[in-house]
Design a protein around this motif. Structure first.
Motif, PDB file in Angstrom:
ATOM      1  N   ASP A 146      -2.701   3.933  -7.940  1.00  0.00           N
ATOM      2  CA  ASP A 146      -2.535   5.047  -7.018  1.00  0.00           C
ATOM      3  C   ASP A 146      -1.635   6.072  -7.699  1.00  0.00           C
ATOM      4  O   ASP A 146      -1.106   5.829  -8.779  1.00  0.00           O
ATOM      5  CB  ASP A 146      -1.923   4.585  -5.690  1.00  0.00           C
ATOM      6  N   GLN A 147      -1.482   7.200  -7.053  1.00  0.00           N
ATOM      7  CA  GLN A 147      -0.610   8.240  -7.578  1.00  0.00           C
ATOM      8  C   GLN A 147       0.138   8.879  -6.423  1.00  0.00           C
ATOM      9  O   GLN A 147      -0.468   9.290  -5.428  1.00  0.00           O
ATOM     10  CB  GLN A 147      -1.426   9.309  -8.315  1.00  0.00           C
ATOM     11  N   ALA A 148       1.437   8.939  -6.568  1.00  0.00           N
ATOM     12  CA  ALA A 148       2.260   9.608  -5.560  1.00  0.00           C
ATOM     13  C   ALA A 148       2.291  11.096  -5.858  1.00  0.00           C
ATOM     14  O   ALA A 148       2.121  11.524  -7.001  1.00  0.00           O
ATOM     15  CB  ALA A 148       3.675   9.042  -5.561  1.00  0.00           C
ATOM     16  N   GLN A 149       2.519  11.836  -4.815  1.00  0.00           N
ATOM     17  CA  GLN A 149       2.764  13.262  -4.970  1.00  0.00           C
ATOM     18  C   GLN A 149       4.005  13.613  -4.174  1.00  0.00           C
ATOM     19  O   GLN A 149       4.336  12.950  -3.194  1.00  0.00           O
ATOM     20  CB  GLN A 149       1.568  14.087  -4.517  1.00  0.00           C
TER      21      GLN A 149
ATOM     22  N   LEU B   2       0.782  -1.233   0.000  1.00  0.00           N
ATOM     23  CA  LEU B   2       0.000   0.000   0.000  1.00  0.00           C
ATOM     24  C   LEU B   2       0.816   1.288   0.000  1.00  0.00           C
ATOM     25  O   LEU B   2       0.303   2.338  -0.391  1.00  0.00           O
ATOM     26  CB  LEU B   2      -0.910   0.034   1.244  1.00  0.00           C
ATOM     27  N   PHE B   3       2.061   1.234   0.465  1.00  0.00           N
ATOM     28  CA  PHE B   3       2.804   2.463   0.713  1.00  0.00           C
ATOM     29  C   PHE B   3       4.063   2.606  -0.124  1.00  0.00           C
ATOM     30  O   PHE B   3       4.791   3.582   0.010  1.00  0.00           O
ATOM     31  CB  PHE B   3       3.158   2.553   2.201  1.00  0.00           C
TER      32      PHE B   3
ATOM     33  N   HIS C 149      -4.219   8.901   3.355  1.00  0.00           N
ATOM     34  CA  HIS C 149      -4.800  10.092   3.986  1.00  0.00           C
ATOM     35  C   HIS C 149      -4.211  10.416   5.361  1.00  0.00           C
ATOM     36  O   HIS C 149      -3.972  11.595   5.649  1.00  0.00           O
ATOM     37  CB  HIS C 149      -6.330   9.954   4.051  1.00  0.00           C
ATOM     38  N   PRO C 150      -3.940   9.426   6.221  1.00  0.00           N
ATOM     39  CA  PRO C 150      -3.325   9.777   7.511  1.00  0.00           C
ATOM     40  C   PRO C 150      -1.952  10.442   7.356  1.00  0.00           C
ATOM     41  O   PRO C 150      -1.644  11.409   8.050  1.00  0.00           O
ATOM     42  CB  PRO C 150      -3.219   8.434   8.240  1.00  0.00           C
TER      43      PRO C 150
ATOM     44  N   GLY D 178       0.755  17.622   6.350  1.00  0.00           N
ATOM     45  CA  GLY D 178       0.107  18.925   6.236  1.00  0.00           C
ATOM     46  C   GLY D 178       0.139  19.698   7.551  1.00  0.00           C
ATOM     47  O   GLY D 178       0.357  20.918   7.561  1.00  0.00           O
ATOM     48  N   ARG D 179      -0.056  19.005   8.678  1.00  0.00           N
ATOM     49  CA  ARG D 179      -0.016  19.665   9.996  1.00  0.00           C
ATOM     50  C   ARG D 179       1.349  20.286  10.278  1.00  0.00           C
ATOM     51  O   ARG D 179       1.455  21.249  11.027  1.00  0.00           O
ATOM     52  CB  ARG D 179      -0.364  18.680  11.111  1.00  0.00           C
TER      53      ARG D 179
END
Length: 180
Positions: free
Chosen positions: A170-173, A41-42, A142-143, A149-150
């Motif tokens: 999926d798509q990495a950013q 997944l990662f 999302h987590p 982002g925080r």
């Protein structure tokens, strides 16, 4: 729990027992990377990098004082975070940019370990004089996106969509944080 920075002491003061500790840490990194990669997944990798590749990277990080942190529980590494200079990761990379990698064992996610590692890693990169930290994260994670982002990481670019080992698209950013 205890939080440990892995940094090799200077050769002249190094004790023999630390060689066994180094082997343990390399094996622990590989075991955690293997477990996270197996989730599919990662990472686009279906398995961890070879042990020799991990060993070389850790030795280089220890020698140069680069940010490499682990969290252990019951003698096992359950979370890691590292930031290698971009020019170590890519020949044309910028030495003032740290490339972040983070792995947390599935059962320990959502317990604040990523936050603890990220805060410490950001401080270490600042102390090293790095100007920026970059990372790649999949849009489905999302987590992790919320965590980054925080701490002020912002979107830099979308990367190509890809097939994940778990079978989904999926798509990495790429995200970045200015440290100055």
């Amino acid at each position: 729990f205890f939080f440990l920075m892995i940094r090799r002491p200077p050769t002249s003061t190094r004790k023999e027992s630390s060689a066994a500790s180094d082997v343990y840490k390399r094996q622990g990194f590989h075991a955690l990377f293997s477990e996270v990669a197996a989730e599919g997944l990662f990472s686009t990798r279906p398995c961890a990098p070879p042990k020799a590749v991990i060993a070389r990277a850790l030795e280089k990080a220890q020698h140069n004082g680069w940010a490499v942190y682990v969290i252990e529980h019951d003698g096992r590494i359950i979370a890691t975070a590292e930031a290698y200079p971009d020019n170590y990761c890519r020949p044309e990379g910028d030495p003032a940019v740290g490339v972040l990698g983070m792995q947390v064992q599935a059962r320990w996610r959502r317990h604040g370990l990523g936050r603890l590692l990220l805060e410490t890693l950001i401080d270490h990169c600042r102390e090293l004089g790095m100007e920026r930290i970059e990372l790649q994260v999949f849009k489905s994670n999302h987590p992790a996106l919320a965590l980054y982002g925080r701490y002020g990481f912002a979107w830099v670019a979308d990367l190509r969509p890809c097939q994940m080992p778990a079978g989904h698209q999926d798509q990495a950013q790429r995200m970045g944080l200015h440290l100055a």
